[in-house]
Design a protein around this motif. Structure first.
Motif, PDB file in Angstrom:
ATOM      1  N   SER A 247       0.795  -1.232   0.000  1.00 11.89           N
ATOM      2  CA  SER A 247       0.000   0.000   0.000  1.00 11.89           C
ATOM      3  C   SER A 247       0.822   1.273   0.000  1.00 11.89           C
ATOM      4  O   SER A 247       0.289   2.354  -0.260  1.00 11.89           O
ATOM      5  CB  SER A 247      -0.938   0.017   1.210  1.00 11.89           C
ATOM      6  OG  SER A 247      -0.183   0.115   2.409  1.00 11.89           O
ATOM      7  N   THR A 268      -1.921  -3.861  -2.428  1.00 12.52           N
ATOM      8  CA  THR A 268      -2.670  -4.044  -1.187  1.00 12.52           C
ATOM      9  C   THR A 268      -3.151  -2.693  -0.678  1.00 12.52           C
ATOM     10  O   THR A 268      -2.541  -1.651  -0.954  1.00 12.52           O
ATOM     11  CB  THR A 268      -1.816  -4.740  -0.108  1.00 12.52           C
ATOM     12  OG1 THR A 268      -0.614  -3.991   0.108  1.00 12.52           O
ATOM     13  CG2 THR A 268      -1.446  -6.158  -0.535  1.00 12.52           C
ATOM     14  N   GLN A 269      -4.233  -2.703   0.084  1.00 14.73           N
ATOM     15  CA  GLN A 269      -4.867  -1.469   0.555  1.00 14.73           C
ATOM     16  C   GLN A 269      -5.122  -1.555   2.064  1.00 14.73           C
ATOM     17  O   GLN A 269      -5.350  -2.644   2.594  1.00 14.73           O
ATOM     18  CB  GLN A 269      -6.207  -1.254  -0.160  1.00 14.73           C
ATOM     19  CG  GLN A 269      -6.129  -1.267  -1.676  1.00 14.73           C
ATOM     20  CD  GLN A 269      -5.447  -0.043  -2.256  1.00 14.73           C
ATOM     21  OE1 GLN A 269      -5.441   1.025  -1.652  1.00 14.73           O
ATOM     22  NE2 GLN A 269      -4.881  -0.182  -3.440  1.00 14.73           N
ATOM     23  N   SER A 273     -12.313   1.190  -0.255  1.00 14.71           N
ATOM     24  CA  SER A 273     -12.160   1.783  -1.577  1.00 14.71           C
ATOM     25  C   SER A 273     -12.464   3.275  -1.552  1.00 14.71           C
ATOM     26  O   SER A 273     -13.452   3.720  -0.963  1.00 14.71           O
ATOM     27  CB  SER A 273     -13.099   1.107  -2.580  1.00 14.71           C
ATOM     28  OG  SER A 273     -13.105   1.806  -3.810  1.00 14.71           O
ATOM     29  N   ASP A 359      -6.826  -5.074   2.408  1.00 13.41           N
ATOM     30  CA  ASP A 359      -7.620  -5.490   1.257  1.00 13.41           C
ATOM     31  C   ASP A 359      -6.705  -5.470   0.025  1.00 13.41           C
ATOM     32  O   ASP A 359      -5.519  -5.123   0.129  1.00 13.41           O
ATOM     33  CB  ASP A 359      -8.809  -4.545   1.083  1.00 13.41           C
ATOM     34  CG  ASP A 359      -9.922  -5.131   0.232  1.00 13.41           C
ATOM     35  OD1 ASP A 359      -9.794  -6.296  -0.199  1.00 13.41           O
ATOM     36  OD2 ASP A 359     -10.914  -4.424  -0.019  1.00 13.41           O
ATOM     37  N   ALA A 361      -6.474  -4.401  -4.304  1.00  9.57           N
ATOM     38  CA  ALA A 361      -7.053  -3.709  -5.459  1.00  9.57           C
ATOM     39  C   ALA A 361      -6.184  -4.022  -6.667  1.00  9.57           C
ATOM     40  O   ALA A 361      -4.961  -4.194  -6.547  1.00  9.57           O
ATOM     41  CB  ALA A 361      -7.114  -2.212  -5.227  1.00  9.57           C
ATOM     42  N   LYS A 369      -9.158  -0.854  -8.712  1.00  3.12           N
ATOM     43  CA  LYS A 369     -10.486  -1.456  -8.681  1.00  3.12           C
ATOM     44  C   LYS A 369     -10.489  -2.655  -7.743  1.00  3.12           C
ATOM     45  O   LYS A 369      -9.519  -3.400  -7.665  1.00  3.12           O
ATOM     46  CB  LYS A 369     -10.930  -1.868 -10.093  1.00  3.12           C
ATOM     47  CG  LYS A 369     -11.095  -0.673 -11.033  1.00  3.12           C
ATOM     48  CD  LYS A 369     -11.642  -1.079 -12.390  1.00  3.12           C
ATOM     49  CE  LYS A 369     -11.823   0.146 -13.282  1.00  3.12           C
ATOM     50  NZ  LYS A 369     -12.361  -0.216 -14.623  1.00  3.12           N
ATOM     51  N   ARG A 370     -11.636  -2.820  -7.037  1.00  2.00           N
ATOM     52  CA  ARG A 370     -11.738  -3.938  -6.095  1.00  2.00           C
ATOM     53  C   ARG A 370     -12.892  -4.847  -6.473  1.00  2.00           C
ATOM     54  O   ARG A 370     -13.777  -4.457  -7.193  1.00  2.00           O
ATOM     55  CB  ARG A 370     -11.938  -3.405  -4.677  1.00  2.00           C
ATOM     56  CG  ARG A 370     -10.838  -2.434  -4.264  1.00  2.00           C
ATOM     57  CD  ARG A 370     -10.812  -2.208  -2.791  1.00  2.00           C
ATOM     58  NE  ARG A 370     -10.038  -1.016  -2.467  1.00  2.00           N
ATOM     59  CZ  ARG A 370      -9.695  -0.666  -1.235  1.00  2.00           C
ATOM     60  NH1 ARG A 370     -10.041  -1.424  -0.232  1.00  2.00           N
ATOM     61  NH2 ARG A 370      -9.005   0.423  -1.020  1.00  2.00           N
TER      62      ARG A 370
END
Length: 370
Positions: A247, A268-269, A273, A359, A361, A369-370
Protein backbone atom coordinates in the motif's frame (compact mmCIF):
# COMPACT_ATOMS: atom_id res chain seq x y z
CA UNK A 1 -9.87 32.12 7.96
CA UNK A 2 -7.00 34.53 7.45
CA UNK A 3 -4.97 34.48 4.27
CA UNK A 4 -2.51 31.58 4.06
CA UNK A 5 1.20 32.12 3.87
CA UNK A 6 3.91 29.66 2.86
CA UNK A 7 7.10 29.02 4.80
CA UNK A 8 10.01 28.52 2.44
CA UNK A 9 13.68 28.58 3.42
CA UNK A 10 16.74 26.43 2.80
CA UNK A 11 15.54 22.88 3.38
CA UNK A 12 12.09 24.03 4.52
CA UNK A 13 8.86 23.69 2.59
CA UNK A 14 5.59 24.88 4.08
CA UNK A 15 2.98 23.32 1.82
CA UNK A 16 -0.02 23.17 4.11
CA UNK A 17 -2.40 25.31 6.07
CA UNK A 18 -0.22 28.02 7.58
CA UNK A 19 -1.91 31.01 9.13
CA UNK A 20 -0.48 34.21 10.56
CA UNK A 21 -2.75 33.67 13.55
CA UNK A 22 -1.79 30.00 14.00
CA UNK A 23 -1.20 28.88 17.54
CA UNK A 24 -0.77 25.10 17.37
CA UNK A 25 2.47 24.11 15.66
CA UNK A 26 2.62 20.58 14.24
CA UNK A 27 5.78 19.33 12.54
CA UNK A 28 6.21 17.02 9.58
CA UNK A 29 9.28 15.63 7.87
CA UNK A 30 8.42 13.80 4.67
CA UNK A 31 9.56 13.10 1.13
CA UNK A 32 8.21 16.17 -0.63
CA UNK A 33 10.79 15.33 -3.29
CA UNK A 34 12.46 12.06 -4.20
CA UNK A 35 11.40 8.53 -5.07
CA UNK A 36 8.06 8.56 -3.23
CA UNK A 37 7.13 12.22 -3.73
CA UNK A 38 4.05 11.51 -5.87
CA UNK A 39 2.54 9.27 -3.22
CA UNK A 40 3.49 11.63 -0.40
CA UNK A 41 1.91 14.63 -2.08
CA UNK A 42 -1.39 12.75 -2.31
CA UNK A 43 -1.16 11.73 1.35
CA UNK A 44 -0.50 15.34 2.35
CA UNK A 45 -3.46 16.48 0.25
CA UNK A 46 -5.71 14.09 2.17
CA UNK A 47 -4.39 15.23 5.54
CA UNK A 48 -4.99 18.87 4.59
CA UNK A 49 -8.65 18.11 3.89
CA UNK A 50 -9.15 17.30 7.57
CA UNK A 51 -6.87 20.05 8.89
CA UNK A 52 -8.24 22.82 6.66
CA UNK A 53 -11.79 21.78 7.54
CA UNK A 54 -11.02 22.10 11.25
CA UNK A 55 -9.35 25.49 10.74
CA UNK A 56 -12.28 26.75 8.64
CA UNK A 57 -14.63 25.92 11.50
CA UNK A 58 -12.72 28.18 13.86
CA UNK A 59 -9.79 25.93 14.62
CA UNK A 60 -9.22 23.92 17.77
CA UNK A 61 -10.50 25.78 20.83
CA UNK A 62 -10.17 28.95 18.77
CA UNK A 63 -6.62 28.24 17.63
CA UNK A 64 -5.50 27.44 14.09
CA UNK A 65 -3.42 24.36 13.27
CA UNK A 66 -0.15 25.21 11.51
CA UNK A 67 1.74 22.44 9.74
CA UNK A 68 5.47 23.09 9.40
CA UNK A 69 6.85 20.73 6.76
CA UNK A 70 10.49 19.89 6.11
CA UNK A 71 11.46 17.98 2.98
CA UNK A 72 13.69 15.01 3.76
CA UNK A 73 13.85 13.81 0.13
CA UNK A 74 13.27 10.25 1.42
CA UNK A 75 16.72 10.35 3.01
CA UNK A 76 17.03 8.72 6.43
CA UNK A 77 19.65 11.09 7.87
CA UNK A 78 17.71 14.16 6.72
CA UNK A 79 14.55 12.78 8.32
CA UNK A 80 16.30 12.46 11.67
CA UNK A 81 17.83 15.94 11.42
CA UNK A 82 14.51 17.44 10.38
CA UNK A 83 12.89 15.92 13.45
CA UNK A 84 15.52 17.57 15.63
CA UNK A 85 14.95 20.96 13.99
CA UNK A 86 11.18 20.70 14.30
CA UNK A 87 11.32 19.68 17.96
CA UNK A 88 14.24 21.73 19.27
CA UNK A 89 14.04 24.84 17.11
CA UNK A 90 10.47 25.07 15.80
CA UNK A 91 9.03 23.94 19.17
CA UNK A 92 6.23 21.86 17.61
CA UNK A 93 3.83 20.16 20.04
CA UNK A 94 3.67 16.96 17.94
CA UNK A 95 5.01 15.38 14.77
CA UNK A 96 2.73 14.06 12.07
CA UNK A 97 2.66 11.79 9.01
CA UNK A 98 6.29 10.85 8.50
CA UNK A 99 7.08 8.57 5.55
CA UNK A 100 9.31 5.48 5.45
CA UNK A 101 10.33 2.81 7.94
CA UNK A 102 14.04 3.61 8.53
CA UNK A 103 13.14 7.31 8.28
CA UNK A 104 10.61 7.01 11.10
CA UNK A 105 13.06 4.96 13.13
CA UNK A 106 15.51 7.86 12.82
CA UNK A 107 12.87 10.17 14.30
CA UNK A 108 12.08 8.07 17.37
CA UNK A 109 15.13 9.06 19.49
CA UNK A 110 14.01 12.71 19.29
CA UNK A 111 10.45 11.78 20.24
CA UNK A 112 11.71 9.86 23.24
CA UNK A 113 14.16 12.57 24.31
CA UNK A 114 11.54 15.34 24.39
CA UNK A 115 8.28 13.45 25.01
CA UNK A 116 6.79 14.32 21.60
CA UNK A 117 4.04 12.25 19.95
CA UNK A 118 4.23 11.17 16.30
CA UNK A 119 0.73 10.74 14.84
CA UNK A 120 -0.08 8.62 11.78
CA UNK A 121 3.31 7.66 10.31
CA UNK A 122 2.77 6.60 6.69
CA UNK A 123 4.43 3.24 7.16
CA UNK A 124 3.13 -0.11 8.29
CA UNK A 125 6.36 -1.25 9.93
CA UNK A 126 5.87 -3.80 12.69
CA UNK A 127 8.77 -2.20 14.57
CA UNK A 128 6.40 0.74 15.20
CA UNK A 129 3.76 -1.59 16.67
CA UNK A 130 5.59 -4.28 18.68
CA UNK A 131 7.04 -3.62 21.11
CA UNK A 132 4.88 -0.55 21.67
CA UNK A 133 6.69 2.69 20.87
CA UNK A 134 5.60 5.07 23.62
CA UNK A 135 5.45 8.14 21.38
CA UNK A 136 4.27 6.64 18.07
CA UNK A 137 0.54 6.42 17.33
CA UNK A 138 -0.23 4.41 14.21
CA UNK A 139 -3.42 4.84 12.18
CA UNK A 140 -3.00 2.31 9.36
CA UNK A 141 -2.45 -1.47 9.31
CA UNK A 142 0.95 -3.19 9.19
CA UNK A 143 2.98 -4.19 6.15
CA UNK A 144 3.23 -7.69 7.57
CA UNK A 145 -0.54 -7.98 7.53
CA UNK A 146 -0.60 -6.75 3.92
CA UNK A 147 2.19 -9.02 2.68
CA UNK A 148 0.65 -12.04 4.37
CA UNK A 149 -2.71 -11.27 2.77
CA UNK A 150 -1.09 -10.88 -0.65
CA UNK A 151 0.61 -14.29 -0.45
CA UNK A 152 -2.55 -15.92 0.89
CA UNK A 153 -4.60 -14.44 -1.94
CA UNK A 154 -2.20 -15.69 -4.61
CA UNK A 155 -2.25 -19.22 -3.19
CA UNK A 156 -6.04 -19.10 -2.90
CA UNK A 157 -6.44 -18.37 -6.62
CA UNK A 158 -4.14 -21.25 -7.52
CA UNK A 159 -0.82 -19.50 -8.03
CA UNK A 160 1.94 -21.77 -6.72
CA UNK A 161 5.19 -20.27 -7.98
CA UNK A 162 5.66 -16.96 -6.14
CA UNK A 163 8.84 -14.90 -6.01
CA UNK A 164 9.60 -12.10 -3.57
CA UNK A 165 11.69 -9.00 -4.24
CA UNK A 166 12.32 -6.87 -1.17
CA UNK A 167 14.15 -3.64 -0.41
CA UNK A 168 17.31 -4.33 1.56
CA UNK A 169 16.33 -2.19 4.55
CA UNK A 170 14.13 -2.47 7.64
CA UNK A 171 10.99 -1.86 5.56
CA UNK A 172 11.86 -4.64 3.12
CA UNK A 173 12.67 -7.10 5.89
CA UNK A 174 9.41 -6.24 7.61
CA UNK A 175 7.38 -6.98 4.49
CA UNK A 176 9.37 -10.16 3.90
CA UNK A 177 8.51 -11.35 7.41
CA UNK A 178 4.81 -10.92 6.63
CA UNK A 179 5.18 -12.77 3.33
CA UNK A 180 7.01 -15.59 5.13
CA UNK A 181 4.05 -15.95 7.48
CA UNK A 182 1.78 -16.30 4.46
CA UNK A 183 4.02 -18.96 2.92
CA UNK A 184 4.24 -20.84 6.21
CA UNK A 185 0.47 -20.92 6.65
CA UNK A 186 0.06 -22.20 3.08
CA UNK A 187 2.88 -24.73 3.65
CA UNK A 188 4.69 -23.35 0.62
CA UNK A 189 8.05 -21.76 -0.17
CA UNK A 190 8.88 -18.85 -2.49
CA UNK A 191 10.63 -19.89 -5.68
CA UNK A 192 13.21 -17.17 -5.09
CA UNK A 193 13.77 -14.27 -2.68
CA UNK A 194 15.72 -11.36 -4.19
CA UNK A 195 17.05 -8.41 -2.15
CA UNK A 196 17.11 -5.01 -3.87
CA UNK A 197 19.24 -2.07 -2.80
CA UNK A 198 16.86 0.64 -1.56
CA UNK A 199 18.57 3.53 -3.34
CA UNK A 200 20.14 1.90 -6.42
CA UNK A 201 18.54 -1.44 -7.30
CA UNK A 202 20.46 -3.60 -9.78
CA UNK A 203 17.55 -4.36 -12.09
CA UNK A 204 19.60 -6.54 -14.44
CA UNK A 205 20.53 -8.84 -11.56
CA UNK A 206 17.04 -8.75 -10.02
CA UNK A 207 15.22 -9.50 -13.28
CA UNK A 208 17.82 -12.13 -14.15
CA UNK A 209 17.11 -13.97 -10.90
CA UNK A 210 13.37 -13.70 -11.46
CA UNK A 211 13.56 -14.91 -15.06
CA UNK A 212 15.63 -17.92 -14.01
CA UNK A 213 13.04 -18.85 -11.32
CA UNK A 214 10.15 -18.38 -13.79
CA UNK A 215 7.53 -17.33 -11.19
CA UNK A 216 3.81 -17.04 -11.85
CA UNK A 217 3.68 -14.03 -9.53
CA UNK A 218 6.12 -11.56 -7.95
CA UNK A 219 5.52 -9.82 -4.64
CA UNK A 220 7.61 -6.64 -4.98
CA UNK A 221 8.26 -4.98 -1.62
CA UNK A 222 9.74 -1.56 -2.34
CA UNK A 223 8.90 2.11 -2.68
CA UNK A 224 7.82 4.40 -5.50
CA UNK A 225 10.08 4.67 -8.52
CA UNK A 226 12.20 1.70 -7.39
CA UNK A 227 9.17 -0.56 -7.90
CA UNK A 228 8.03 1.27 -11.04
CA UNK A 229 11.40 0.79 -12.73
CA UNK A 230 11.56 -2.81 -11.55
CA UNK A 231 8.18 -3.71 -13.02
CA UNK A 232 9.07 -2.04 -16.32
CA UNK A 233 12.35 -3.98 -16.43
CA UNK A 234 10.49 -7.22 -15.70
CA UNK A 235 8.02 -6.59 -18.53
CA UNK A 236 10.83 -5.61 -20.91
CA UNK A 237 12.40 -9.00 -20.20
CA UNK A 238 9.22 -10.66 -21.42
CA UNK A 239 7.80 -11.80 -18.10
CA UNK A 240 4.01 -11.88 -17.76
CA UNK A 241 4.11 -12.74 -14.04
CA UNK A 242 1.40 -11.24 -11.86
CA UNK A 243 2.95 -8.40 -9.84
CA UNK A 244 1.77 -7.49 -6.35
CA UNK A 245 3.09 -4.60 -4.26
CA UNK A 246 2.15 -2.99 -0.96
CA UNK A 247 0.00 0.00 0.00
CA UNK A 248 2.93 2.39 0.21
CA UNK A 249 2.52 2.47 -3.58
CA UNK A 250 -1.26 2.97 -3.53
CA UNK A 251 -1.30 6.34 -5.27
CA UNK A 252 -2.48 7.78 -8.57
CA UNK A 253 1.08 8.96 -9.10
CA UNK A 254 2.33 5.36 -8.95
CA UNK A 255 -0.14 4.36 -11.68
CA UNK A 256 0.88 7.29 -13.88
CA UNK A 257 4.58 6.47 -13.48
CA UNK A 258 3.94 2.86 -14.50
CA UNK A 259 1.98 3.86 -17.59
CA UNK A 260 1.09 0.84 -19.75
CA UNK A 261 2.93 -1.44 -17.32
CA UNK A 262 0.32 -0.67 -14.62
CA UNK A 263 -2.36 -2.89 -16.13
CA UNK A 264 -3.11 -5.86 -13.86
CA UNK A 265 -0.74 -4.89 -11.04
CA UNK A 266 -2.25 -5.70 -7.63
CA UNK A 267 -1.71 -3.24 -4.76
CA UNK A 268 -2.67 -4.04 -1.19
CA UNK A 269 -4.87 -1.47 0.55
CA UNK A 270 -5.29 -0.39 4.18
CA UNK A 271 -8.56 1.55 3.87
CA UNK A 272 -11.89 0.96 2.11
CA UNK A 273 -12.16 1.78 -1.58
CA UNK A 274 -11.77 5.50 -2.25
CA UNK A 275 -14.86 5.29 -4.45
CA UNK A 276 -17.07 3.56 -1.86
CA UNK A 277 -18.97 6.76 -1.06
CA UNK A 278 -21.57 4.86 0.95
CA UNK A 279 -18.78 4.44 3.52
CA UNK A 280 -18.94 7.52 5.82
CA UNK A 281 -15.15 8.06 5.96
CA UNK A 282 -14.92 8.03 2.17
CA UNK A 283 -18.03 10.18 1.77
CA UNK A 284 -16.71 12.86 4.14
CA UNK A 285 -13.34 13.00 2.39
CA UNK A 286 -15.01 13.11 -1.03
CA UNK A 287 -17.27 16.04 -0.10
CA UNK A 288 -14.33 18.04 1.29
CA UNK A 289 -12.17 17.22 -1.74
CA UNK A 290 -14.85 18.24 -4.21
CA UNK A 291 -15.29 21.56 -2.39
CA UNK A 292 -11.62 22.21 -3.23
CA UNK A 293 -12.07 21.21 -6.85
CA UNK A 294 -10.46 17.79 -6.45
CA UNK A 295 -12.32 15.36 -8.68
CA UNK A 296 -11.28 12.04 -7.17
CA UNK A 297 -9.59 10.53 -4.13
CA UNK A 298 -6.75 8.02 -4.21
CA UNK A 299 -5.92 5.42 -1.53
CA UNK A 300 -2.99 7.61 -0.47
CA UNK A 301 -5.31 10.61 -0.11
CA UNK A 302 -7.66 8.59 2.07
CA UNK A 303 -4.81 7.44 4.31
CA UNK A 304 -3.74 11.05 4.81
CA UNK A 305 -7.31 12.09 5.56
CA UNK A 306 -7.68 9.42 8.25
CA UNK A 307 -4.40 10.49 9.86
CA UNK A 308 -5.53 14.12 9.74
CA UNK A 309 -8.76 13.25 11.52
CA UNK A 310 -6.84 11.54 14.32
CA UNK A 311 -4.56 14.58 14.66
CA UNK A 312 -7.53 16.95 14.90
CA UNK A 313 -9.26 14.73 17.46
CA UNK A 314 -6.13 14.49 19.61
CA UNK A 315 -5.75 18.28 19.63
CA UNK A 316 -9.41 18.73 20.57
CA UNK A 317 -9.01 16.36 23.49
CA UNK A 318 -5.77 18.03 24.59
CA UNK A 319 -7.71 21.24 25.35
CA UNK A 320 -6.76 24.90 24.91
CA UNK A 321 -3.06 25.75 24.55
CA UNK A 322 -1.99 22.11 24.07
CA UNK A 323 1.43 21.06 25.26
CA UNK A 324 3.42 18.04 24.19
CA UNK A 325 2.43 16.23 27.38
CA UNK A 326 -1.27 17.09 26.92
CA UNK A 327 -1.30 15.81 23.34
CA UNK A 328 0.40 12.59 24.42
CA UNK A 329 -2.12 12.07 27.23
CA UNK A 330 -5.02 12.84 24.89
CA UNK A 331 -3.84 10.21 22.41
CA UNK A 332 -3.43 7.58 25.14
CA UNK A 333 -7.03 8.27 26.14
CA UNK A 334 -8.61 7.73 22.73
CA UNK A 335 -11.02 4.78 22.85
CA UNK A 336 -13.43 3.84 20.06
CA UNK A 337 -12.98 7.04 18.04
CA UNK A 338 -15.02 6.35 14.89
CA UNK A 339 -13.30 7.62 11.74
CA UNK A 340 -16.54 6.79 9.91
CA UNK A 341 -18.52 3.64 9.20
CA UNK A 342 -17.29 1.76 12.23
CA UNK A 343 -13.58 2.14 11.50
CA UNK A 344 -12.58 2.80 15.09
CA UNK A 345 -9.30 3.98 16.56
CA UNK A 346 -8.40 3.01 20.11
CA UNK A 347 -5.10 3.52 21.89
CA UNK A 348 -3.77 2.52 25.29
CA UNK A 349 -0.34 2.38 26.93
CA UNK A 350 -0.17 -1.24 25.74
CA UNK A 351 -1.38 -0.75 22.14
CA UNK A 352 -0.72 2.01 19.59
CA UNK A 353 -1.72 0.00 16.51
CA UNK A 354 -4.75 1.90 15.21
CA UNK A 355 -6.73 0.12 12.46
CA UNK A 356 -6.24 -3.51 11.45
CA UNK A 357 -7.63 -3.54 7.90
CA UNK A 358 -6.15 -5.01 4.72
CA UNK A 359 -7.62 -5.49 1.26
CA UNK A 360 -6.49 -5.84 -2.36
CA UNK A 361 -7.05 -3.71 -5.46
CA UNK A 362 -6.06 -4.31 -9.06
CA UNK A 363 -5.05 -1.54 -11.46
CA UNK A 364 -7.31 -1.39 -14.50
CA UNK A 365 -7.88 1.48 -16.92
CA UNK A 366 -5.62 3.70 -14.84
CA UNK A 367 -7.56 3.21 -11.58
CA UNK A 368 -7.56 0.98 -8.53
CA UNK A 369 -10.49 -1.46 -8.68
CA UNK A 370 -11.74 -3.94 -6.09
Amino acid sequence: MKKMRVLCAAGLLGLGAVSAAAQILIGQTAAITGAVAANMQETITGAQLAIDHANAQGGIHGEQIEIVRLDDGFDVKRAGENARVLIEEKKVVALFLSRGTPHTQAIIPWLDKYGVALIGPSTGAMVLHKPVQKHVFNVRSTYQREAEKAVTHLHTVGIERIAVVHASDSFGKDGLDGATTGFTKAKKEPVVVVPADRDKPDYAAIVGALTKANPQAVLWIGSGSAVVDGIKALRAAGSAAQVVTLSNNASTGFIKQLGEASRGVIVTQVFPSERATAQPLVKEATVLAQAKGQTELSPATLEGFAAGKVLVEALRRAGPKPTRAKVLAALEGIRGFDLGGGMEISYSPQDHSGIDFADLAIISDGRFKR
